[in-house]
Design a protein around this motif. Structure first.
Motif, PDB file in Angstrom:
ATOM      1  N   ALA A   3      23.264   5.925   0.182  1.00 53.45           N
ATOM      2  CA  ALA A   3      24.427   6.939  -0.353  1.00 53.45           C
ATOM      3  C   ALA A   3      25.420   6.281  -1.267  1.00 53.45           C
ATOM      4  CB  ALA A   3      25.206   7.603   0.759  1.00 53.45           C
ATOM      5  N   GLY A   4      25.706   6.708  -2.360  1.00 52.12           N
ATOM      6  CA  GLY A   4      26.577   5.944  -3.399  1.00 52.12           C
ATOM      7  C   GLY A   4      26.057   5.165  -4.032  1.00 52.12           C
ATOM      8  N   ALA A   5      24.814   4.670  -3.787  1.00 52.57           N
ATOM      9  CA  ALA A   5      24.352   3.422  -4.832  1.00 52.57           C
ATOM     10  C   ALA A   5      23.863   3.887  -6.081  1.00 52.57           C
ATOM     11  CB  ALA A   5      23.111   2.880  -3.963  1.00 52.57           C
ATOM     12  N   VAL A   6      23.995   3.070  -7.214  1.00 53.39           N
ATOM     13  CA  VAL A   6      23.577   3.064  -8.628  1.00 53.39           C
ATOM     14  C   VAL A   6      22.520   2.289  -8.603  1.00 53.39           C
ATOM     15  CG1 VAL A   6      24.302   2.893 -10.857  1.00 53.39           C
ATOM     16  CG2 VAL A   6      25.827   4.003  -9.094  1.00 53.39           C
ATOM     17  N   VAL A   7      21.431   2.944  -9.098  1.00 52.69           N
ATOM     18  CA  VAL A   7      20.162   2.141  -9.668  1.00 52.69           C
ATOM     19  C   VAL A   7      20.112   2.016 -10.941  1.00 52.69           C
ATOM     20  CG1 VAL A   7      17.827   1.801  -9.317  1.00 52.69           C
ATOM     21  CG2 VAL A   7      19.089   3.012  -7.600  1.00 52.69           C
ATOM     22  N   ILE A   8      20.055   0.789 -11.599  1.00 48.23           N
ATOM     23  CA  ILE A   8      20.136   0.534 -13.068  1.00 48.23           C
ATOM     24  C   ILE A   8      18.414   0.144 -13.466  1.00 48.23           C
ATOM     25  CG2 ILE A   8      20.925  -0.772 -14.976  1.00 48.23           C
ATOM     26  CD1 ILE A   8      22.943  -1.131 -13.428  1.00 48.23           C
ATOM     27  N   THR A   9      17.827   1.227 -14.408  1.00 44.61           N
ATOM     28  CA  THR A   9      16.520   1.209 -14.699  1.00 44.61           C
ATOM     29  C   THR A   9      16.231   0.259 -15.857  1.00 44.61           C
ATOM     30  OG1 THR A   9      16.239   2.985 -15.516  1.00 44.61           O
ATOM     31  CG2 THR A   9      16.043   2.964 -13.364  1.00 44.61           C
ATOM     32  N   ALA A  10      17.145  -0.060 -16.767  1.00 43.18           N
ATOM     33  CA  ALA A  10      17.277  -0.815 -17.912  1.00 43.18           C
ATOM     34  C   ALA A  10      16.501  -1.957 -17.767  1.00 43.18           C
ATOM     35  CB  ALA A  10      18.598  -1.101 -18.488  1.00 43.18           C
ATOM     36  N   ALA A  11      15.721  -2.221 -18.748  1.00 46.06           N
ATOM     37  CA  ALA A  11      15.193  -3.586 -18.875  1.00 46.06           C
ATOM     38  C   ALA A  11      15.820  -4.893 -18.734  1.00 46.06           C
ATOM     39  CB  ALA A  11      14.392  -3.782 -20.398  1.00 46.06           C
ATOM     40  N   ASP A  12      15.607  -5.955 -18.544  1.00 50.04           N
ATOM     41  CA  ASP A  12      16.225  -7.130 -18.218  1.00 50.04           C
ATOM     42  C   ASP A  12      16.963  -7.393 -19.745  1.00 50.04           C
ATOM     43  OD1 ASP A  12      15.668  -7.490 -15.801  1.00 50.04           O
ATOM     44  OD2 ASP A  12      14.019  -9.032 -15.996  1.00 50.04           O
ATOM     45  N   GLY A  13      18.172  -7.747 -19.671  1.00 48.24           N
ATOM     46  CA  GLY A  13      18.928  -8.145 -20.877  1.00 48.24           C
ATOM     47  C   GLY A  13      19.733  -6.846 -21.457  1.00 48.24           C
ATOM     48  N   SER A  14      19.390  -5.561 -21.213  1.00 47.51           N
ATOM     49  CA  SER A  14      19.670  -4.432 -21.663  1.00 47.51           C
ATOM     50  C   SER A  14      21.078  -4.115 -20.685  1.00 47.51           C
ATOM     51  CB  SER A  14      19.013  -3.205 -21.580  1.00 47.51           C
ATOM     52  OG  SER A  14      17.737  -3.632 -22.236  1.00 47.51           O
ATOM     53  N   LEU A  15      22.218  -3.511 -21.221  1.00 48.96           N
ATOM     54  CA  LEU A  15      23.050  -3.131 -20.738  1.00 48.96           C
ATOM     55  C   LEU A  15      23.923  -4.348 -19.736  1.00 48.96           C
ATOM     56  CD1 LEU A  15      22.334   0.375 -19.164  1.00 48.96           C
ATOM     57  CD2 LEU A  15      23.862  -0.055 -21.074  1.00 48.96           C
ATOM     58  N   ALA A  16      23.991  -5.511 -20.542  1.00 47.84           N
ATOM     59  CA  ALA A  16      24.489  -6.580 -19.855  1.00 47.84           C
ATOM     60  C   ALA A  16      25.859  -6.485 -19.421  1.00 47.84           C
ATOM     61  CB  ALA A  16      24.468  -7.754 -20.717  1.00 47.84           C
ATOM     62  N   GLY A  17      26.127  -6.788 -17.995  1.00 48.88           N
ATOM     63  CA  GLY A  17      27.505  -6.715 -17.634  1.00 48.88           C
ATOM     64  C   GLY A  17      27.956  -5.507 -16.840  1.00 48.88           C
ATOM     65  N   LEU A  18      27.040  -4.518 -16.845  1.00 48.50           N
ATOM     66  CA  LEU A  18      27.154  -3.175 -16.291  1.00 48.50           C
ATOM     67  C   LEU A  18      27.101  -3.383 -14.514  1.00 48.50           C
ATOM     68  CD1 LEU A  18      27.483  -0.032 -15.993  1.00 48.50           C
ATOM     69  CD2 LEU A  18      24.982   0.133 -16.207  1.00 48.50           C
ATOM     70  N   ALA A  19      26.131  -4.079 -14.070  1.00 48.82           N
ATOM     71  CA  ALA A  19      25.857  -4.200 -12.748  1.00 48.82           C
ATOM     72  C   ALA A  19      27.294  -5.014 -12.430  1.00 48.82           C
ATOM     73  CB  ALA A  19      24.806  -5.182 -12.393  1.00 48.82           C
ATOM     74  N   GLU A  20      27.794  -6.041 -12.984  1.00 46.89           N
ATOM     75  CA  GLU A  20      28.728  -6.876 -12.348  1.00 46.89           C
ATOM     76  C   GLU A  20      30.043  -5.916 -12.449  1.00 46.89           C
ATOM     77  OE1 GLU A  20      26.554  -7.690 -14.733  1.00 46.89           O
ATOM     78  OE2 GLU A  20      25.730  -9.574 -13.991  1.00 46.89           O
ATOM     79  N   ARG A  21      30.170  -5.223 -13.248  1.00 50.48           N
ATOM     80  CA  ARG A  21      31.527  -4.351 -13.178  1.00 50.48           C
ATOM     81  C   ARG A  21      31.337  -3.304 -12.316  1.00 50.48           C
ATOM     82  NH1 ARG A  21      32.947  -2.737 -19.649  1.00 50.48           N
ATOM     83  NH2 ARG A  21      34.721  -1.731 -18.365  1.00 50.48           N
ATOM     84  N   ARG A  32      16.841  -2.224 -11.063  1.00 44.10           N
ATOM     85  CA  ARG A  32      15.327  -2.304 -10.510  1.00 44.10           C
ATOM     86  C   ARG A  32      14.755  -1.739 -12.102  1.00 44.10           C
ATOM     87  NH1 ARG A  32      16.993  -4.092  -6.773  1.00 44.10           N
ATOM     88  NH2 ARG A  32      16.539  -3.518  -4.471  1.00 44.10           N
ATOM     89  N   PRO A  33      14.331  -2.718 -13.043  1.00 39.44           N
ATOM     90  CA  PRO A  33      13.858  -2.433 -14.210  1.00 39.44           C
ATOM     91  C   PRO A  33      12.462  -1.607 -14.008  1.00 39.44           C
ATOM     92  CG  PRO A  33      14.746  -4.843 -14.304  1.00 39.44           C
ATOM     93  CD  PRO A  33      14.580  -4.219 -12.770  1.00 39.44           C
ATOM     94  N   LEU A  34      12.191  -0.545 -14.954  1.00 36.11           N
ATOM     95  CA  LEU A  34      11.103   0.156 -14.957  1.00 36.11           C
ATOM     96  C   LEU A  34      10.371   0.141 -16.245  1.00 36.11           C
ATOM     97  CD1 LEU A  34      12.001   3.590 -13.320  1.00 36.11           C
ATOM     98  CD2 LEU A  34      10.657   1.552 -12.290  1.00 36.11           C
ATOM     99  N   LEU A  35      10.817  -0.762 -16.916  1.00 36.55           N
ATOM    100  CA  LEU A  35      10.346  -1.445 -18.215  1.00 36.55           C
ATOM    101  C   LEU A  35      10.463  -2.662 -18.612  1.00 36.55           C
ATOM    102  CD1 LEU A  35      11.606   0.409 -21.348  1.00 36.55           C
ATOM    103  CD2 LEU A  35      12.952   0.061 -19.330  1.00 36.55           C
ATOM    104  N   ARG A  36       9.488  -3.065 -19.458  1.00 41.62           N
ATOM    105  CA  ARG A  36       9.966  -4.545 -19.769  1.00 41.62           C
ATOM    106  C   ARG A  36       9.415  -4.548 -21.370  1.00 41.62           C
ATOM    107  NH1 ARG A  36       5.670  -8.146 -20.034  1.00 41.62           N
ATOM    108  NH2 ARG A  36       6.954 -10.017 -20.430  1.00 41.62           N
ATOM    109  N   PHE A  37       9.772  -5.274 -22.229  1.00 37.66           N
ATOM    110  CA  PHE A  37       9.249  -5.764 -23.857  1.00 37.66           C
ATOM    111  C   PHE A  37       8.825  -6.939 -23.788  1.00 37.66           C
ATOM    112  CE2 PHE A  37      13.043  -2.610 -23.611  1.00 37.66           C
ATOM    113  CZ  PHE A  37      12.531  -1.546 -24.051  1.00 37.66           C
ATOM    114  N   ALA A  38       7.647  -6.755 -24.748  1.00 36.99           N
ATOM    115  CA  ALA A  38       6.772  -8.207 -25.214  1.00 36.99           C
ATOM    116  C   ALA A  38       6.601  -8.171 -26.480  1.00 36.99           C
ATOM    117  CB  ALA A  38       5.383  -7.887 -24.141  1.00 36.99           C
ATOM    118  N   PRO A  39       6.253  -9.298 -27.199  1.00 38.25           N
ATOM    119  CA  PRO A  39       5.886  -9.159 -28.474  1.00 38.25           C
ATOM    120  C   PRO A  39       4.576  -8.555 -28.752  1.00 38.25           C
ATOM    121  CG  PRO A  39       6.561 -11.436 -27.568  1.00 38.25           C
ATOM    122  CD  PRO A  39       6.299 -10.607 -26.431  1.00 38.25           C
TER     123      PRO A  39
END
Length: 252
Positions: A3-21, A32-39
């Motif tokens: 209850a009340g929990a927010v799950v952030i699915t963005a790739a690592d490095g995206s939306l930097a600072g959101l979780a801390e705030r 809980r990233p659901l995607l990652r980016f590679a070269p």
């Protein structure tokens, strides 16, 4: 579901600072990233395009990731004396974050007017701004392997040649992982249409948490599966996402 929990699915490095705030505001949060980016498997296609910048009139960048790839490869080629004249190409970016990745190479990156207030998707807004400015093409469009087709489609429909080149790969999590993420919180933050499609498939016929979609394209992807977002953040930045989350949490 927590209850009340927010799950952030963005790739690592995206939306930097959101979780801390969110944690500072005492909101339970799970990353809980659901995607990652590679070269890409090879840089050959992008390198070749950057060697022949004299063959295009404009460069269109719709994401910071694409902008960083272009900047990094151009600098590598410039070190070898092989880079094309980037300062002779009109560089367009969909938003401020994308523009910032290239301004050290091209100070005059162009942006669409009214980007913050528009309800259009960023790529569609950029395409229409380029057409309004009279861009005739060819246009170089560095992009990922999974991308919306608004920009190339709108430009091509207007008779503008678009040269697409892959500059990163998107790797999605499994549907099993997506189902686990959907059950990890009450509100799930989704940053891209590809993740919206993944979550919708994973939760088909099962419980669905409230969805905060970032951008109209992501919201439309969820709606296409019958999943109406509880809120839509107009921009992919922390302040816009926090505004949407605070509104959702206030009515919990």
């Amino acid at each position: 579901m927590t209850a009340g929990a927010v799950v952030i699915t963005a790739a690592d490095g995206s939306l930097a600072g959101l979780a801390e705030r969110l944690r500072d505001a005492r909101v339970p949060v799970r990353e809980r990233p659901l995607l990652r980016f590679a070269p890409p498997a090879t840089w050959a296609a992008l390198d070749d395009a950057l060697r022949h910048l004299d063959e295009v009139v404009a460069l269109a960048v719709t994401s910071p990731r694409a902008g960083r790839a272009v900047a990094a490869r151009h600098e590598v080629l410039r070190g070898r004396g092989e880079a094309g004249p980037l300062d002779r190409v009109t560089v367009w970016a969909a938003g401020g974050a994308s523009a910032a990745t290239l301004r050290h190479l091209v100070p005059g990156v162009r942006l669409p007017d009214g980007a913050r207030a528009s309800k259009q998707g960023a790529a569609a807004r950029l395409a229409r701004a380029m057409l309004a400015a009279g861009v005739a093409g060819p246009v170089l469009f560095p992009c990922g392997d999974l991308r919306r087709d608004e920009l190339p489609r709108l430009l091509r429909e207007a008779g503008v040649e678009v040269r697409e080149v892959r500059c990163y790969r998107t790797e999605l999590a499994s549907e099993a992982d997506a189902r686990a993420v959907a059950g990890a919180g009450e509100i799930v933050v989704v940053t891209s249409p590809s993740v919206a499609h993944l979550l919708s498939r994973a939760c088909d016929g099962g419980p669905r948490p409230r969805l905060l979609a970032i951008g109209p394209s992501t919201a439309d992807a969820a709606r296409g599966h019958g999943w109406e977002p509880a809120a839509v953040a107009a921009r992919a930045d922390v302040d816009a996402v926090l505004e949407g989350l605070h509104a959702l949490l206030a009515v919990h």
